[in-house]
Scaffold this motif. Structure first.
Motif, PDB file in Angstrom:
ATOM      1  N   SER A  93       3.666   9.294 -10.086  1.00 37.05           N
ATOM      2  CA  SER A  93       3.339  10.339  -8.889  1.00 37.05           C
ATOM      3  C   SER A  93       3.654   9.420  -7.423  1.00 37.05           C
ATOM      4  CB  SER A  93       1.920  10.573  -9.021  1.00 37.05           C
ATOM      5  OG  SER A  93       1.681  11.455  -9.973  1.00 37.05           O
ATOM      6  N   LEU A  94       3.323   8.117  -7.720  1.00 39.41           N
ATOM      7  CA  LEU A  94       3.376   7.324  -6.681  1.00 39.41           C
ATOM      8  C   LEU A  94       4.827   7.060  -6.098  1.00 39.41           C
ATOM      9  CD1 LEU A  94       1.958   5.438  -4.796  1.00 39.41           C
ATOM     10  CD2 LEU A  94       2.170   3.566  -6.738  1.00 39.41           C
ATOM     11  N   CYS A  95       5.523   6.783  -7.030  1.00 38.91           N
ATOM     12  CA  CYS A  95       7.046   7.014  -6.806  1.00 38.91           C
ATOM     13  C   CYS A  95       7.757   8.242  -6.220  1.00 38.91           C
ATOM     14  CB  CYS A  95       8.029   6.599  -7.860  1.00 38.91           C
ATOM     15  SG  CYS A  95       7.784   4.831  -8.641  1.00 38.91           S
ATOM     16  N   LEU A  97       5.845  10.221  -4.172  1.00 40.35           N
ATOM     17  CA  LEU A  97       5.259   9.844  -2.669  1.00 40.35           C
ATOM     18  C   LEU A  97       6.313   9.022  -1.776  1.00 40.35           C
ATOM     19  CD1 LEU A  97       1.536   9.626  -2.586  1.00 40.35           C
ATOM     20  CD2 LEU A  97       3.039  11.627  -1.907  1.00 40.35           C
ATOM     21  N   VAL A  98       6.549   7.928  -2.521  1.00 43.20           N
ATOM     22  CA  VAL A  98       7.241   6.867  -1.998  1.00 43.20           C
ATOM     23  C   VAL A  98       8.879   7.834  -1.462  1.00 43.20           C
ATOM     24  CG1 VAL A  98       9.028   5.041  -2.272  1.00 43.20           C
ATOM     25  CG2 VAL A  98       6.624   4.735  -3.047  1.00 43.20           C
ATOM     26  N   GLU A  99       9.357   8.283  -2.334  1.00 39.59           N
ATOM     27  CA  GLU A  99      10.673   9.153  -2.225  1.00 39.59           C
ATOM     28  C   GLU A  99      10.307  10.125  -0.825  1.00 39.59           C
ATOM     29  OE1 GLU A  99      13.392  11.771  -4.737  1.00 39.59           O
ATOM     30  OE2 GLU A  99      12.159  10.732  -5.972  1.00 39.59           O
ATOM     31  N   GLU A 100       9.247  10.699  -0.913  1.00 39.16           N
ATOM     32  CA  GLU A 100       9.120  11.804   0.088  1.00 39.16           C
ATOM     33  C   GLU A 100       8.612  11.000   1.574  1.00 39.16           C
ATOM     34  OE1 GLU A 100       6.537  15.225   0.267  1.00 39.16           O
ATOM     35  OE2 GLU A 100       6.286  14.848  -1.962  1.00 39.16           O
ATOM     36  N   ALA A 101       8.111  10.067   1.509  1.00 40.52           N
ATOM     37  CA  ALA A 101       7.684   9.180   2.614  1.00 40.52           C
ATOM     38  C   ALA A 101       9.064   8.557   3.180  1.00 40.52           C
ATOM     39  CB  ALA A 101       6.697   8.068   2.098  1.00 40.52           C
ATOM     40  N   THR A 102       9.928   8.045   2.444  1.00 39.82           N
ATOM     41  CA  THR A 102      11.213   7.442   2.704  1.00 39.82           C
ATOM     42  C   THR A 102      12.056   8.568   3.450  1.00 39.82           C
ATOM     43  OG1 THR A 102      11.260   6.354   0.691  1.00 39.82           O
ATOM     44  CG2 THR A 102      13.381   6.504   1.925  1.00 39.82           C
ATOM     45  N   ILE A 103      12.042   9.759   3.020  1.00 40.17           N
ATOM     46  CA  ILE A 103      12.587  10.904   3.889  1.00 40.17           C
ATOM     47  C   ILE A 103      12.083  11.106   5.215  1.00 40.17           C
ATOM     48  CG2 ILE A 103      12.997  13.418   3.974  1.00 40.17           C
ATOM     49  CD1 ILE A 103      12.795  13.492   1.019  1.00 40.17           C
ATOM     50  N   LEU A 104      10.897  10.963   5.336  1.00 32.02           N
ATOM     51  CA  LEU A 104      10.199  11.090   6.572  1.00 32.02           C
ATOM     52  C   LEU A 104      10.481   9.729   7.504  1.00 32.02           C
ATOM     53  CD1 LEU A 104       6.794  12.863   6.123  1.00 32.02           C
ATOM     54  CD2 LEU A 104       8.779  13.546   6.490  1.00 32.02           C
ATOM     55  N   ASP A 107       9.160   3.087   5.868  1.00 27.36           N
ATOM     56  CA  ASP A 107       9.922   1.994   5.038  1.00 27.36           C
ATOM     57  C   ASP A 107       8.720   1.558   3.991  1.00 27.36           C
ATOM     58  OD1 ASP A 107       8.550   0.767   6.682  1.00 27.36           O
ATOM     59  OD2 ASP A 107       9.760  -0.683   7.527  1.00 27.36           O
ATOM     60  N   LYS A 108       9.151   0.360   3.217  1.00 32.13           N
ATOM     61  CA  LYS A 108       8.355  -0.135   2.404  1.00 32.13           C
ATOM     62  C   LYS A 108       6.923  -0.507   2.950  1.00 32.13           C
ATOM     63  CE  LYS A 108       7.961  -3.809  -1.206  1.00 32.13           C
ATOM     64  NZ  LYS A 108       8.529  -4.558  -1.970  1.00 32.13           N
ATOM     65  N   PHE A 111       4.558   1.866   4.064  1.00 28.72           N
ATOM     66  CA  PHE A 111       4.171   2.700   2.874  1.00 28.72           C
ATOM     67  C   PHE A 111       2.883   1.860   2.389  1.00 28.72           C
ATOM     68  CE2 PHE A 111       3.598   4.319  -1.271  1.00 28.72           C
ATOM     69  CZ  PHE A 111       3.599   5.474  -1.049  1.00 28.72           C
TER      70      PHE A 111
ATOM     71  N   ARG B  21      14.724  21.881   2.970  1.00 31.20           N
ATOM     72  CA  ARG B  21      13.791  21.258   3.669  1.00 31.20           C
ATOM     73  C   ARG B  21      13.994  19.640   3.851  1.00 31.20           C
ATOM     74  NH1 ARG B  21       8.103  19.409   2.184  1.00 31.20           N
ATOM     75  NH2 ARG B  21       8.913  17.414   2.691  1.00 31.20           N
ATOM     76  N   LEU B  25      15.544  17.336   6.862  1.00 35.57           N
ATOM     77  CA  LEU B  25      14.661  16.114   7.374  1.00 35.57           C
ATOM     78  C   LEU B  25      15.644  15.055   7.068  1.00 35.57           C
ATOM     79  CD1 LEU B  25      11.370  16.589   5.833  1.00 35.57           C
ATOM     80  CD2 LEU B  25      11.998  16.677   8.167  1.00 35.57           C
ATOM     81  N   GLU B  26      16.560  14.970   5.932  1.00 32.25           N
ATOM     82  CA  GLU B  26      17.182  13.702   5.976  1.00 32.25           C
ATOM     83  C   GLU B  26      18.545  13.789   6.838  1.00 32.25           C
ATOM     84  OE1 GLU B  26      18.431  14.553   1.979  1.00 32.25           O
ATOM     85  OE2 GLU B  26      17.043  12.697   1.038  1.00 32.25           O
ATOM     86  N   ILE B  83       6.777  16.600  11.267  1.00 29.61           N
ATOM     87  CA  ILE B  83       7.014  15.524  10.498  1.00 29.61           C
ATOM     88  C   ILE B  83       5.534  14.325  10.473  1.00 29.61           C
ATOM     89  CG2 ILE B  83       7.846  13.005  10.470  1.00 29.61           C
ATOM     90  CD1 ILE B  83      10.356  14.392  11.329  1.00 29.61           C
ATOM     91  N   ILE B  90       1.113  13.120   3.083  1.00 26.92           N
ATOM     92  CA  ILE B  90       1.427  12.080   2.274  1.00 26.92           C
ATOM     93  C   ILE B  90       0.162  11.005   2.087  1.00 26.92           C
ATOM     94  CG2 ILE B  90       2.952  10.177   1.542  1.00 26.92           C
ATOM     95  CD1 ILE B  90       5.126  11.825   2.665  1.00 26.92           C
ATOM     96  N   LEU B  94      -1.712   9.927  -1.163  1.00 31.26           N
ATOM     97  CA  LEU B  94      -1.922   8.589  -1.605  1.00 31.26           C
ATOM     98  C   LEU B  94      -3.093   8.138  -1.847  1.00 31.26           C
ATOM     99  CD1 LEU B  94      -0.125   6.288  -1.892  1.00 31.26           C
ATOM    100  CD2 LEU B  94      -0.234   5.577   0.472  1.00 31.26           C
ATOM    101  N   LEU B  97      -4.387   9.485  -5.004  1.00 27.01           N
ATOM    102  CA  LEU B  97      -3.958   8.761  -6.211  1.00 27.01           C
ATOM    103  C   LEU B  97      -4.777   7.311  -6.340  1.00 27.01           C
ATOM    104  CD1 LEU B  97       0.081   8.791  -6.186  1.00 27.01           C
ATOM    105  CD2 LEU B  97      -1.497   9.519  -7.727  1.00 27.01           C
ATOM    106  N   CYS B 118       8.042   0.978  -6.933  1.00 31.53           N
ATOM    107  CA  CYS B 118       9.034   2.180  -6.731  1.00 31.53           C
ATOM    108  C   CYS B 118      10.029   1.860  -5.602  1.00 31.53           C
ATOM    109  CB  CYS B 118       8.049   3.248  -6.179  1.00 31.53           C
ATOM    110  SG  CYS B 118       6.593   3.587  -7.111  1.00 31.53           S
ATOM    111  N   PHE B 119       9.764   0.853  -4.902  1.00 27.62           N
ATOM    112  CA  PHE B 119      10.653   0.646  -3.643  1.00 27.62           C
ATOM    113  C   PHE B 119      12.036   0.127  -4.454  1.00 27.62           C
ATOM    114  CE2 PHE B 119       7.618   1.571  -0.922  1.00 27.62           C
ATOM    115  CZ  PHE B 119       8.344   2.252   0.154  1.00 27.62           C
ATOM    116  N   GLU B 122      14.154   2.282  -6.305  1.00 27.23           N
ATOM    117  CA  GLU B 122      14.958   3.162  -5.274  1.00 27.23           C
ATOM    118  C   GLU B 122      16.135   2.816  -4.904  1.00 27.23           C
ATOM    119  OE1 GLU B 122      13.448   5.100  -1.787  1.00 27.23           O
ATOM    120  OE2 GLU B 122      13.119   6.629  -3.337  1.00 27.23           O
TER     121      GLU B 122
END
Lengths: 123, 123, 123, 123
Positions: A93-95, A97-104, A107-108, A111, B21, B25-26, B83, B90, B94, B97, B118-119, B122
DNA sequence: GTGGTCTAGACCACC
DNA sequence: GTGGTCTAGACCACC
């Protein structure tokens, strides 16, 4: 002790499942402790007994509780394996979320700050 | 560009909504770019037009696209407010979680490590 | 209680939406009251369930009702924010009308008279 | 002079109709003045000529303009009857707004204040 | 029984 | 051709 949000979108049986699971993992319900009977809980929460049954069944399937017919449902010993499995779920789940956050555009660093904020609130 | 998993539990229209979506966003789809027409996409994905319609409608409701009858669906300018709102969502997820992880005995340090993992994946 | 004009140009689902919205705002339907089920209303008005569904969905999206699967649709607590938002919409429409009237040569005094006339009719 | 909002929900032909109607009523276009030709306006606004045609047709039907084949479209003398008719339309819309406002709990005094606010903004 | 999703297909307004 | 609305009817999850 167990409360249900009837307005929530998540199914009642799932809320029930999640809530009691949490109680067990947190140690608020301990090994061999008896859970309220299906009927008892049903009338307490004014919910269909079938719904309670479904939640209990799932808890049993996953090893959180055991059933002895005619006596009731009881808390099982907390299973290490289960905890590990859940940690894996959380990782996933965390990963996501990371993915979604990255789109927005987060960065690390950003996050981790967000994560940190949750711990501050918890206190 | 847009792919659907027909076997997934998440509704088709929601997958579609999420996918486009994300593309918007990307920045893979830019302002005023035309989306495939309802019928076109329907036949392309062998999905009922109504289902596409439903996804497009949701995208429109949330301001991601605008619709002009007789012309088609077009990408809207990305809305900063949206956004921000999503960042808040998010953050909430988070923290939920974090709560779950805490129950399993994960502390702040451990959680941040999990996030860090997670990063790394990626890359 | 809810009536539909099948001949009207405004879509059925929108008429339904407007009508029940009105009932809720007027206080004729109160918090937690159950709305007729999708199928029930559909057969009552001899309208397709999907159309009812669409209206209910919109009411839910805007917070007028809440839905629990397997139980039905229920009236939500009236949201102050929503009312404010609607007052703003009315203000906008009103100013648009003022603009139009001005073009026709109606001045402030004349317009207020026109507005007054509406209240007399209401009685 | 005439501008179209392609993103708007109101059909293009209707926007066109409304805009030129307004110009005529405001006296910005005077009797016998020539309107841009269908093709001219179409290429100017990058819009389908049929759409322009539809708007012009409606203006003609309602007596705002007259057409002489081969020469073009021209502004008609402003018709008193039309203006009266429109005043009636505005009255109707106004009463509909009053009704809606009443539901939200706005009384006569409040509504007149809202109307007054529109005139202040206009200055 | 209750809502949610989806298909198949019709008909309409708009461009 | 393009989206919008609607019907008829199926199948699913939830209660």
């Amino acid at each position: 002790m167990i409360s249900i949000d009837i307005k929530s979108r998540t199914p009642i049986y799932e809320q029930l499942y999640e809530n009691t699971r949490k109680l067990i993992l947190e140690g608020q319900m301990t090994e061999n402790q008896k859970l309220p009977s299906v009927r008892e809980l049903a009338s307490l929460l004014t919910i269909n007994p079938n719904t309670i049954q479904k939640a209990y069944k799932q808890l049993e399937n996953e090893g959180y509780i055991y059933v002895t017919r005619g006596r009731g449902n009881f808390v099982n010993k907390v299973n290490e394996q289960l905890i590990d499995q859940q940690a894996i779920e959380i990782q996933k789940s965390l990963c996501r979320l990371v993915e979604e956050a990255t789109i927005l555009g987060v960065d690390k660093k950003g996050f981790l700050e967000m994560a940190g904020r949750c711990f501050e609130e918890e206190k």
